[in-house]
Motif scaffolding. Structure first.
Motif, PDB file in Angstrom:
ATOM      1  N   THR A  89      53.028   9.339  29.841  1.00  0.00           N
ATOM      2  CA  THR A  89      52.970   7.883  30.096  1.00  0.00           C
ATOM      3  C   THR A  89      53.199   7.051  29.101  1.00  0.00           C
ATOM      4  OG1 THR A  89      51.189   6.078  30.913  1.00  0.00           O
ATOM      5  CG2 THR A  89      50.596   7.578  29.422  1.00  0.00           C
ATOM      6  N   ALA A  90      53.431   5.590  29.087  1.00  0.00           N
ATOM      7  CA  ALA A  90      53.902   4.969  27.864  1.00  0.00           C
ATOM      8  C   ALA A  90      52.842   3.686  27.301  1.00  0.00           C
ATOM      9  CB  ALA A  90      55.088   4.048  28.259  1.00  0.00           C
ATOM     10  N   SER A  91      52.846   3.354  26.336  1.00  0.00           N
ATOM     11  CA  SER A  91      51.625   2.506  25.711  1.00  0.00           C
ATOM     12  C   SER A  91      52.141   1.565  24.748  1.00  0.00           C
ATOM     13  CB  SER A  91      50.179   3.113  25.266  1.00  0.00           C
ATOM     14  OG  SER A  91      49.439   2.354  25.136  1.00  0.00           O
ATOM     15  N   VAL A 144      52.620   9.004  25.481  1.00  0.00           N
ATOM     16  CA  VAL A 144      51.559   9.950  25.536  1.00  0.00           C
ATOM     17  C   VAL A 144      52.020  11.046  26.627  1.00  0.00           C
ATOM     18  CG1 VAL A 144      49.324  10.288  25.816  1.00  0.00           C
ATOM     19  CG2 VAL A 144      50.243   7.977  25.255  1.00  0.00           C
ATOM     20  N   SER A 145      51.927  12.163  26.236  1.00  0.00           N
ATOM     21  CA  SER A 145      52.052  13.442  27.163  1.00  0.00           C
ATOM     22  C   SER A 145      51.230  14.609  26.935  1.00  0.00           C
ATOM     23  CB  SER A 145      53.443  13.930  26.437  1.00  0.00           C
ATOM     24  OG  SER A 145      53.419  14.522  25.212  1.00  0.00           O
ATOM     25  N   GLU A 187      46.862  18.407  32.941  1.00  0.00           N
ATOM     26  CA  GLU A 187      47.638  18.019  34.313  1.00  0.00           C
ATOM     27  C   GLU A 187      48.192  16.894  34.445  1.00  0.00           C
ATOM     28  OE1 GLU A 187      48.512  20.407  36.526  1.00  0.00           O
ATOM     29  OE2 GLU A 187      47.700  21.978  35.117  1.00  0.00           O
ATOM     30  N   SER A 188      47.580  15.633  33.836  1.00  0.00           N
ATOM     31  CA  SER A 188      47.948  14.320  34.173  1.00  0.00           C
ATOM     32  C   SER A 188      47.321  13.360  32.895  1.00  0.00           C
ATOM     33  CB  SER A 188      47.175  13.910  35.352  1.00  0.00           C
ATOM     34  OG  SER A 188      47.729  12.461  35.580  1.00  0.00           O
ATOM     35  N   VAL A 189      48.286  12.548  32.446  1.00  0.00           N
ATOM     36  CA  VAL A 189      47.611  11.649  31.361  1.00  0.00           C
ATOM     37  C   VAL A 189      48.129   9.982  32.008  1.00  0.00           C
ATOM     38  CG1 VAL A 189      47.985  12.844  29.555  1.00  0.00           C
ATOM     39  CG2 VAL A 189      49.923  11.811  30.345  1.00  0.00           C
ATOM     40  N   ALA A 190      47.366   9.057  31.371  1.00  0.00           N
ATOM     41  CA  ALA A 190      47.254   7.489  31.913  1.00  0.00           C
ATOM     42  C   ALA A 190      47.104   6.821  30.693  1.00  0.00           C
ATOM     43  CB  ALA A 190      46.438   7.263  33.051  1.00  0.00           C
ATOM     44  N   ALA A 191      47.406   5.681  30.596  1.00  0.00           N
ATOM     45  CA  ALA A 191      47.316   4.978  29.667  1.00  0.00           C
ATOM     46  C   ALA A 191      46.266   3.817  30.058  1.00  0.00           C
ATOM     47  CB  ALA A 191      48.428   4.241  28.794  1.00  0.00           C
ATOM     48  N   GLY A 192      45.720   2.978  29.144  1.00  0.00           N
ATOM     49  CA  GLY A 192      45.045   1.920  29.445  1.00  0.00           C
ATOM     50  C   GLY A 192      44.431   1.167  28.245  1.00  0.00           C
ATOM     51  N   ASP A 193      43.354   0.277  28.620  1.00  0.00           N
ATOM     52  CA  ASP A 193      43.200  -0.585  27.285  1.00  0.00           C
ATOM     53  C   ASP A 193      41.430  -0.884  27.421  1.00  0.00           C
ATOM     54  OD1 ASP A 193      42.253  -3.723  26.677  1.00  0.00           O
ATOM     55  OD2 ASP A 193      43.964  -3.016  25.513  1.00  0.00           O
ATOM     56  N   ALA A 204      45.102  14.737  38.815  1.00  0.00           N
ATOM     57  CA  ALA A 204      45.650  13.509  38.602  1.00  0.00           C
ATOM     58  C   ALA A 204      44.656  12.427  38.256  1.00  0.00           C
ATOM     59  CB  ALA A 204      46.374  12.686  39.896  1.00  0.00           C
ATOM     60  N   VAL A 205      45.037  11.272  37.370  1.00  0.00           N
ATOM     61  CA  VAL A 205      44.257  10.454  36.639  1.00  0.00           C
ATOM     62  C   VAL A 205      45.197   8.944  36.676  1.00  0.00           C
ATOM     63  CG1 VAL A 205      42.646  11.810  35.453  1.00  0.00           C
ATOM     64  CG2 VAL A 205      44.765  10.895  34.209  1.00  0.00           C
ATOM     65  N   ALA A 206      44.487   7.945  36.811  1.00  0.00           N
ATOM     66  CA  ALA A 206      45.115   6.581  36.617  1.00  0.00           C
ATOM     67  C   ALA A 206      44.207   5.617  36.276  1.00  0.00           C
ATOM     68  CB  ALA A 206      45.786   6.033  37.826  1.00  0.00           C
TER      69      ALA A 206
END
Length: 646
Positions: free
Chosen positions: A386-388, A397-398, A428-434, A474-476
């Motif tokens: 993902t990107a941030s 981010v990997s 298995e999964s990454v996500a970006a947030g704030d 999976a995450v989001a």
């Protein structure tokens, strides 16, 4: 006979004196098979649900290495896609002897079938080749090298071939050193193993080809009655391909090359088998990487419509109809693309990809040209990227098989800090947030946990989120009433919504997929925040859920003939909310109108092999979809007008 989980070559024999009557609460009714390591018994959970119970021989119960190998089989088999092996249902230890319970596969082994009915021919042989190769690809994708693929470990079940017996299999990340002795079955062992080299995917390709030779002819590729004779033939002689159909002979000959680097990869083999494109016969010095590039180039050239010139394909997407390729597919350095995300770097759109080779790559979205060198650090496949933004820098981010989360400066290609560790197993999964103005990353993994990380400090945010009973696939990250939340899906088909700041569950569990939740995204449907999820083995649907309540919205979106492994959400230029999904084995990228609950246009076709990932982005202010897979190419599709008719 190999006592693989679920193995049976005929009717079970009755229990005899000395056979146990019950193991771990399972009442035993017969013996399915016996080998050097253990015995497989038949039991029943219910009248219509038989299971296979495998246990270690009593004489080996005090052998620490044998016990460790047996127990590791349970862990390894659980990682492998259920469609290609007998699914593990339970495992434990009783009276010091480990046992493993799996689904029962009724049918003879390939070894027994050829012995009784003769060699496989025609379409039956082709189906066997493709299905076992697909199973091998899924095994490798799980980060496993089988190490003992052979005819007796292929069960010819009523729903197709099943690969069994992971007793001596190894995780790829643990296969970098040679074992202390020969492990495997001599007629199917690759030459490099005899020289003490560690097993790898190329070793399994050799064993697969030797298995196909036996299936097609009834004789072994390297005949001999003594192990020493067979091993000498493997090292010094060419395989006996007499009787192999002409269409398969050059392909199997390439797979049986003495040099593992000269053997084609699994993706190349599937391309050759399913699209009738012959593999080029490599000279002795040609490595697998060069061969893969040649095959990918031939496939890409064949996929470009004759009416397009390079100038047309590399132009901006304006005026390119919905669903059409924006540019020619580009096969980069990653032969197997597992994850993609779009971002902006120095004012231009880029695509960041995670590869099976453990690299993170950056490419220009418009042209496909690489931007800098691959980012190296992961030990094993990179399942998710993902990107941030961090301190004014664009970062990627990997997360990967090695259990780490890594942060990269996209401008310099350098790691931002030491890897983020804490997961006990594959990420298995990454996500970006704030979170309150702080950039954060969220990760989910094999240990059933969801973790949140402060990207500025690298520190974990609170304790891991709990609630999943199976590995998180999976995450989001999304927002609900002004607060950030995490949507997560697991292998058991459960979806949870948790508060990002506290980890407290907000909604769920939601269940609807008949199988794993392979992918998840958070978007909006009008003013309503929603979850979109993709189903795995046994389901294949895309489903929409209310983010606040986790209640289903509308009917499942059906059309894929395989897992919806890749999933992304976005908006069209006219404001319509859409989801884009990639069918793992059906070769199709699909676009769904979320408000209407239907597909938008037909499937987007072009990938030659498995589709692992999709993303939605913008190119010259026009919406595009991006897809990647095991053919090594990243494809860009127009999501702009003119749109397909309703």
């Amino acid at each position: 006979m190999s006592p693989g989980a679920g193995n049976v070559t005929g009717e079970p024999r009755p229990l005899r004196d000395g056979d146990p009557r019950r193991i771990g609460g399972y009442r035993l009714t017969g013996v399915l098979g016996e080998g050097g390591q253990g015995v497989v018994y038949l039991s029943r959970i219910s009248l219509d649900r038989p299971v296979a119970v495998k246990t270690l021989h009593a004489r080996l119960a005090d052998d620490a290495e044998a016990r460790e190998r047996f127990l590791r089989e349970s862990e390894i088999t659980r990682r492998v896609a259920a469609f290609c092996t007998a699914r593990v249902l339970d495992a434990g230890v009783e009276d010091g002897r480990p046992y493993l319970v799996s689904e029962y596969v009724r049918g003879p082994s390939l070894d027994a079938l050829v012995a009784t009915d003769g060699p496989r021919t025609g379409g039956g042989l082709d189906r066997l080749a493709i299905t076992t190769l697909t199973a091998l690809q899924a095994i490798h994708r799980a980060g496993v090298v089988h190490r003992d693929l052979k005819p007796s470990n292929v069960l010819m079940g009523p729903e197709g071939p099943v690969v069994i017996d992971f007793g001596i299999a190894r995780m790829l990340e643990h296969s970098t050193t040679a074992s202390s002795g020969l492990v495997g079955t001599p007629p199917y062992m690759a030459p490099e193993l005899l020289g003490g080299a560690p097993a790898g995917p190329a070793s399994d390709v050799f064993a697969w080809a030797a298995t196909l030779v036996y299936a097609a002819t009834g004789h072994r590729a390297f005949p001999g009655t003594l192990a020493a004779v067979v091993l000498n033939a493997i090292m010094t002689r060419e395989p006996d391909l007499g009787g192999v159909p002409g269409r398969l002979r050059p392909l199997l000959a390439a797979c049986l090359a003495k040099d593992p680097a000269a053997r084609p990869g699994v993706a190349d083999l599937l391309t050759a088998l399913t699209h009738e494109r012959p593999l080029p016969a490599p000279p002795k010095a040609v490595g697998r990487r060069r061969l893969a590039r040649a095959v990918a180039a031939a496939v890409a050239a064949a996929a470009i419509p004759a009416g397009y010139g390079l100038t047309d394909l590399f132009s901006a997407p304006a005026g390119i109809p919905f669903g059409s390729p924006v540019r020619a597919p580009v096969a980069g350095g990653q032969q197997w693309v597992l994850s993609v995300v779009t971002a902006r770097l120095d004012g231009r759109p880029v695509v960041v990809s995670g590869g099976y080779d453990g690299t993170v790559a950056v490419a220009d979205l418009a042209t496909g040209a690489p931007v800098g060198a691959p980012l190296k650090g992961h030990r094993g496949p990179v399942w998710s990227v993902t990107a941030s933004e961090l301190d004014g820098r664009r970062v990627a981010v990997s997360g990967g098989l090695d259990g780490t989360v890594r942060v990269w400066d996209l401008a310099t290609g350098a790691p931002v800090r030491e890897p983020l560790t804490g997961h006990r197993g594959s990420v298995e999964s990454v996500a970006a947030g704030d979170l309150g103005g702080r950039p954060v990353a969220v990760s989910g993994g094999l240990d059933t946990e969801v973790r949140a990380w402060d990207l500025a400090s690298g520190a974990p945010l609170g304790r891991p989120f709990t609630g999943h009973a199976d590995w998180v696939l999976a995450v989001a990250v999304g927002r609900l009433g002004g607060r950030p939340v995490v949507a997560s899906g697991d292998h058991a088909g459960t979806i949870l919504v948790s508060d990002l700041a506290t980890g407290v569950r907000v909604a769920g569990p939601a269940r609807g997929h008949r199988g794993p939740v392979e992918s998840i995204a958070v978007g909006r449907l009008g003013d309503r925040p929603v979850i979109v999820s993709g189903g795995g083995d046994g389901d294949h649907t895309v489903r929409v859920w209310d983010l606040a309540s986790a209640a289903p919205i509308g009917r499942p979106l059906a059309g894929h003939r395989s897992w919806a492994l890749g999933l992304a959400v976005g908006e069209l230029d006219d404001g319509r909310a859409v989801a884009v999904s990639g069918g793992y084995r059906d070769g199709a990228v699909r676009v769904w109108d979320l408000a209407a609950g239907r597909p938008l246009g037909g499937p987007l076709l072009g990938h030659r092999g498995l589709i692992e990932t999709v993303a939605v982005g913008a190119l010259d202010d026009r919406a595009v979809a991006v897809s990647g897979g095991d053919d090594g190419s990243i494809r860009v599709w127009s999501l702009g007008p003119p749109y397909p008719p309703d």
